[in-house]
Design an enzyme around this catalytic site. Structure first.
Site, short mmCIF file in Angstrom:
data_model
loop_
_atom_site.label_atom_id
_atom_site.label_comp_id
_atom_site.label_asym_id
_atom_site.label_seq_id
_atom_site.Cartn_x
_atom_site.Cartn_y
_atom_site.Cartn_z
N THR A 220 12.10 1.86 -14.01
CA THR A 220 12.94 1.02 -13.16
C THR A 220 13.09 -0.38 -13.72
O THR A 220 14.08 -1.07 -13.46
CB THR A 220 12.34 0.96 -11.74
OG1 THR A 220 12.20 2.29 -11.24
CG2 THR A 220 13.24 0.17 -10.79
N TYR B 198 1.67 8.56 -17.28
CA TYR B 198 2.88 8.68 -16.46
C TYR B 198 3.63 9.94 -16.84
O TYR B 198 4.19 10.04 -17.94
CB TYR B 198 3.75 7.43 -16.66
CG TYR B 198 5.03 7.37 -15.84
CD1 TYR B 198 5.29 8.23 -14.78
CD2 TYR B 198 6.00 6.41 -16.14
CE1 TYR B 198 6.44 8.15 -14.04
CE2 TYR B 198 7.17 6.31 -15.40
CZ TYR B 198 7.39 7.18 -14.36
OH TYR B 198 8.55 7.09 -13.64
N ILE C 227 4.09 5.09 -6.41
CA ILE C 227 4.70 4.01 -7.18
C ILE C 227 6.19 4.27 -7.13
O ILE C 227 6.70 5.21 -7.73
CB ILE C 227 4.17 3.96 -8.62
CG1 ILE C 227 2.67 3.72 -8.60
CG2 ILE C 227 4.88 2.85 -9.40
CD1 ILE C 227 2.02 3.66 -9.97
N LYS D 243 0.26 8.95 -12.84
CA LYS D 243 1.45 8.86 -11.99
C LYS D 243 2.28 10.11 -12.26
O LYS D 243 2.84 10.27 -13.34
CB LYS D 243 2.26 7.60 -12.31
CG LYS D 243 3.53 7.42 -11.48
CD LYS D 243 4.27 6.16 -11.91
CE LYS D 243 5.45 5.82 -11.03
NZ LYS D 243 6.49 6.85 -10.94
#
Length: 333
Positions: free
Chosen positions: A51, A139, A213, A169
């Site tokens: 992001t 991630y 998240i 994540k």
């Protein structure tokens, strides 16, 4: 390291990086956004993630974004810096800079584009996570990098055994597979996944898992009290906040994490502008949301969720007026 060596949990925004209309890094807006997150009571912040548009930043800009985040939030909430790169050498350099800047941890996806296999993913994480003493977050982001850690049996457990790894994540988009990861590793590392709904609440209370998240943090007015209710084991209150969050997320994001009305990051920044939040503009290859009908549709979702829109739609359409740098969403009952 072990999951108990960090206190990472709850609701974290994956922060967007604000750019000006002509494409410059907007440091003032970035500082204002970080201060907004602190006022909202988020439990941690991820910077330079997907992001955050790391892919369109220069190395110097990525370092500057990390430095400002640490300056603004150090000692208040954990700051984890994304160091994703195409090679381990590049990721290591960003990780070492994050450590020197005072970050609380670093995060990386597997290398994008190259479709690494299980052994290549493991070797990448072994090198990058071992380059500093910082706690490391793996991630799993198959939609973005075309490699799914959870698709390789036993790989998540092997990554959890790396000395510096304390968290995963897992944004697989395949919810049952994410739960497999929770079952496999949550005794050793923190797991951030898709838990902001009633099924997620049941998983948090009975199976495991630690937090979300979430791209941008627009959902903070619902997600922060949700996780605080979870921490109290107050399921009834948590369900109320989960249902309110579902109105927002269900109107903007598909289960595979793609956007409903536009690409996810332009859609997010349009929503933030409508709320008067300092998200700034996107950078190419992304394009801003300028269609009035699309902006109206995004605004309608915010209204259904009970979030108050601040600036006029016309200002957002032009993508020229800067949103108020101290704007924050107000939740209507």
């Amino acid at each position: 390291m072990h999951r108990d060596d960090v206190s990472w949990s709850g609701y974290w925004p994956a922060a967007p990086t604000p750019f000006t209309a002509d494409g410059a890094l907007d440091e003032d807006a970035w500082r204002a956004l970080l201060r907004l997150y602190h006022r909202q009571g988020v439990h941690g912040v991820l910077v330079n993630g997907s992001t955050g548009e790391w892919f369109s930043q220069s190395p110097a800009e990525r370092r500057r974004v990390a430095e400002i985040a640490v300056q603004e939030l150090s000692g208040r909430v954990p700051v984890v810096v994304g160091v994703t790169a195409y090679t381990p050498a590049e990721a290591v350099e960003f990780a070492r800079h994050a450590a020197g800047a005072g970050a609380d941890g670093v995060l990386a996806t597997p290398p994008p584009y190259v479709h690494p296999g299980a052994e290549e993913i493991h070797a990448f994480y072994a090198e990058v996570s071992g380059a500093t003493d910082l706690p490391f977050m793996v991630y799993n982001w198959p939609r973005g990098v075309a490699a799914d850690i959870s698709a390789h049996p036993g790989l998540a457990r092997r990554l959890a055994d790396l000395p510096q790894v304390v968290a995963i994540k897992d944004s697989t988009g395949d919810w049952p597979r994410m739960l497999d990861t929770v079952e496999a590793v949550s005794d050793r590392v923190r797991v951030f996944g898709s838990f902001l709904h009633r099924r997620g609440l049941a998983a948090l209370l009975e199976l495991g898992g630690d937090g979300n998240i979430d791209g941008g943090g627009v959902g903070a007015p619902f997600a922060v009290p949700y996780y605080e209710a979870v921490a109290r084991r107050d399921a009834a209150t948590a369900r109320t906040w989960a249902d309110r969050y579902a109105v927002l997320s269900g109107g903007l994001i598909r289960p595979d994490y793609s956007g409903i009305h536009a690409s996810p990051i332009p859609q997010l920044k349009a929503a933030m502008a409508l709320l008067g939040q300092p998200g700034g503009h996107v950078r190419p290859p992304l394009l801003p949301v300028t269609d009035a009908g699309t902006i109206q549709a995004i605004g309608d979702v915010l209204a259904r969720a009970g979030l108050t829109a601040a600036p006029a739609t016309e200002q957002v359409t032009e993508q020229a007026a800067e949103p108020a740098t101290d704007g924050r969403a107000e939740v209507r009952a």
